[in-house]
Motif scaffolding. Structure first.
Motif, PDB file in Angstrom:
ATOM      1  N   LYS A 150     -17.843  39.233 -70.736  1.00 30.26           N
ATOM      2  CA  LYS A 150     -18.248  39.676 -69.573  1.00 30.26           C
ATOM      3  C   LYS A 150     -18.907  38.399 -69.062  1.00 30.26           C
ATOM      4  O   LYS A 150     -19.136  37.793 -68.531  1.00 30.26           O
ATOM      5  CB  LYS A 150     -18.365  40.888 -69.671  1.00 30.26           C
ATOM      6  CG  LYS A 150     -17.411  41.928 -69.427  1.00 30.26           C
ATOM      7  CD  LYS A 150     -17.907  43.601 -69.554  1.00 30.26           C
ATOM      8  CE  LYS A 150     -16.647  44.259 -69.199  1.00 30.26           C
ATOM      9  NZ  LYS A 150     -16.596  46.168 -69.360  1.00 30.26           N
ATOM     10  N   ASP A 153     -17.632  35.257 -68.850  1.00 28.17           N
ATOM     11  CA  ASP A 153     -17.021  35.025 -67.908  1.00 28.17           C
ATOM     12  C   ASP A 153     -16.501  33.783 -67.262  1.00 28.17           C
ATOM     13  O   ASP A 153     -18.619  33.283 -66.416  1.00 28.17           O
ATOM     14  CB  ASP A 153     -16.026  36.243 -67.360  1.00 28.17           C
ATOM     15  CG  ASP A 153     -15.465  35.977 -65.856  1.00 28.17           C
ATOM     16  OD1 ASP A 153     -14.065  35.747 -66.883  1.00 28.17           O
ATOM     17  OD2 ASP A 153     -15.458  37.019 -64.811  1.00 28.17           O
ATOM     18  N   CYS A 154     -16.052  32.676 -66.768  1.00 25.91           N
ATOM     19  CA  CYS A 154     -16.414  31.567 -65.474  1.00 25.91           C
ATOM     20  C   CYS A 154     -17.245  30.909 -65.831  1.00 25.91           C
ATOM     21  O   CYS A 154     -18.221  29.645 -65.458  1.00 25.91           O
ATOM     22  CB  CYS A 154     -16.114  31.926 -64.713  1.00 25.91           C
ATOM     23  SG  CYS A 154     -14.914  32.697 -64.497  1.00 25.91           S
ATOM     24  N   ARG A 155     -18.182  30.553 -67.451  1.00 26.04           N
ATOM     25  CA  ARG A 155     -19.344  30.111 -67.509  1.00 26.04           C
ATOM     26  C   ARG A 155     -20.415  30.491 -66.503  1.00 26.04           C
ATOM     27  O   ARG A 155     -21.234  29.283 -66.715  1.00 26.04           O
ATOM     28  CB  ARG A 155     -19.524  28.965 -67.969  1.00 26.04           C
ATOM     29  CG  ARG A 155     -18.074  28.409 -68.950  1.00 26.04           C
ATOM     30  CD  ARG A 155     -17.662  27.527 -69.062  1.00 26.04           C
ATOM     31  NE  ARG A 155     -17.062  26.958 -70.476  1.00 26.04           N
ATOM     32  CZ  ARG A 155     -16.792  26.041 -71.223  1.00 26.04           C
ATOM     33  NH1 ARG A 155     -18.158  24.998 -71.286  1.00 26.04           N
ATOM     34  NH2 ARG A 155     -16.077  26.063 -72.356  1.00 26.04           N
ATOM     35  N   ARG A 156     -20.567  31.685 -66.154  1.00 28.08           N
ATOM     36  CA  ARG A 156     -21.680  31.737 -64.986  1.00 28.08           C
ATOM     37  C   ARG A 156     -23.018  31.769 -66.073  1.00 28.08           C
ATOM     38  O   ARG A 156     -24.161  31.694 -65.205  1.00 28.08           O
ATOM     39  CB  ARG A 156     -21.739  32.858 -64.239  1.00 28.08           C
ATOM     40  CG  ARG A 156     -20.448  32.446 -63.037  1.00 28.08           C
ATOM     41  CD  ARG A 156     -20.010  33.658 -62.524  1.00 28.08           C
ATOM     42  NE  ARG A 156     -19.267  34.917 -63.087  1.00 28.08           N
ATOM     43  CZ  ARG A 156     -18.534  35.941 -62.678  1.00 28.08           C
ATOM     44  NH1 ARG A 156     -18.378  36.046 -61.206  1.00 28.08           N
ATOM     45  NH2 ARG A 156     -17.802  36.919 -63.321  1.00 28.08           N
ATOM     46  N   ASN A 157     -23.016  32.195 -67.239  1.00 34.62           N
ATOM     47  CA  ASN A 157     -24.348  32.363 -67.933  1.00 34.62           C
ATOM     48  C   ASN A 157     -24.456  31.341 -68.343  1.00 34.62           C
ATOM     49  O   ASN A 157     -24.181  32.390 -69.854  1.00 34.62           O
ATOM     50  CB  ASN A 157     -24.308  34.299 -67.908  1.00 34.62           C
ATOM     51  CG  ASN A 157     -25.196  34.513 -68.895  1.00 34.62           C
ATOM     52  OD1 ASN A 157     -26.530  33.958 -69.301  1.00 34.62           O
ATOM     53  ND2 ASN A 157     -25.753  35.522 -68.177  1.00 34.62           N
ATOM     54  N   LYS A 158     -25.108  30.446 -68.600  1.00 36.28           N
ATOM     55  CA  LYS A 158     -25.763  28.918 -69.704  1.00 36.28           C
ATOM     56  C   LYS A 158     -25.729  30.278 -70.716  1.00 36.28           C
ATOM     57  O   LYS A 158     -26.169  29.812 -71.980  1.00 36.28           O
ATOM     58  CB  LYS A 158     -26.173  27.973 -68.552  1.00 36.28           C
ATOM     59  CG  LYS A 158     -25.937  27.768 -67.810  1.00 36.28           C
ATOM     60  CD  LYS A 158     -26.087  26.826 -67.147  1.00 36.28           C
ATOM     61  CE  LYS A 158     -25.626  25.447 -66.017  1.00 36.28           C
ATOM     62  NZ  LYS A 158     -26.277  24.682 -65.905  1.00 36.28           N
ATOM     63  N   THR A 161     -23.001  32.063 -72.778  1.00 30.16           N
ATOM     64  CA  THR A 161     -22.463  30.947 -72.999  1.00 30.16           C
ATOM     65  C   THR A 161     -23.124  30.076 -74.780  1.00 30.16           C
ATOM     66  O   THR A 161     -23.021  29.924 -75.065  1.00 30.16           O
ATOM     67  CB  THR A 161     -22.076  29.972 -72.587  1.00 30.16           C
ATOM     68  OG1 THR A 161     -21.886  30.429 -71.187  1.00 30.16           O
ATOM     69  CG2 THR A 161     -21.204  29.122 -73.024  1.00 30.16           C
TER      70      THR A 161
END
Length: 183
Positions: A150, A153-158, A161
């Motif tokens: 979660k 998801d979509c690499r929104r949280n660097k 990641t």
């Protein structure tokens, strides 16, 4: 703690007089039934032994309940200790050993996984402690993986990641056993 010890001490020191009193009263009650002295002594001794066994079992049960009541605070202290001592690998290892010892007698894995997942980012993304928890089998990897997915998801949280990449790289290099369990 002091009250428990005082209670235990009182229990031990009172045990002999109480059993002597019960023994005497039981003997007096049974003598009126015309039981031979040898048989009377055996019956009294048997009853006293049964009472002692029951007393020990009840004392052990009470002690066990007291220990069980302390488990949540021990878990919390050691979980906090992991992060408070994150720079000291020996203390982190000690906290992990204590938590691993508790793991088998409680729902610790579920509790620790939730504690990690809902912690602040500096705790949630602490690679060394997360690896320690994983290698000590103190995290539910299925639940942890869903939660991390979660975040990714979509690499929104660097931060998530970078943490996930570093975590997987370290686990692949240092502890392939963990990786092979979930392939």
């Amino acid at each position: 703690m002091v009250a428990k010890l005082a209670g235990s001490l009182a229990h031990v020191t009172c045990k002999e007089p109480i059993h002597g009193s019960i023994s005497g009263q039981l003997r007096n009650s049974l003598q009126g039934l015309g039981i031979a002295n040898e048989l009377l002594d055996q019956v009294v001794q048997l009853v006293i032994n049964e009472l002692l066994t029951l007393d020990i079992a009840l004392s052990s049960y009470g002690l066990l309940l007291g220990i069980i009541a302390e488990v949540p605070s021990v878990i919390l202290r050691n979980f906090k200790g992991l992060y408070e001592n994150a720079s000291n690998s020996a203390l982190v290892d000690a906290h992990l050993v204590i938590l691993a010892a508790i793991r088998d007698v409680s729902k610790l894995v579920v509790e620790l996984t939730s504690m990690v997942l809902y912690s602040e980012e500096d705790r949630k993304f602490n690679k060394d402690i997360t690896i320690g928890l994983i290698c000590s089998e103190l995290l539910s990897l299925a639940e942890y993986n869903v939660h991390m997915a979660k975040f990714l998801d979509c690499r929104r949280n660097k931060a998530a990641t970078g943490f996930a990449i570093s975590l997987v790289q370290t686990l692949v290099v240092n502890d392939s056993k963990v990786i092979t369990l979930y392939l």
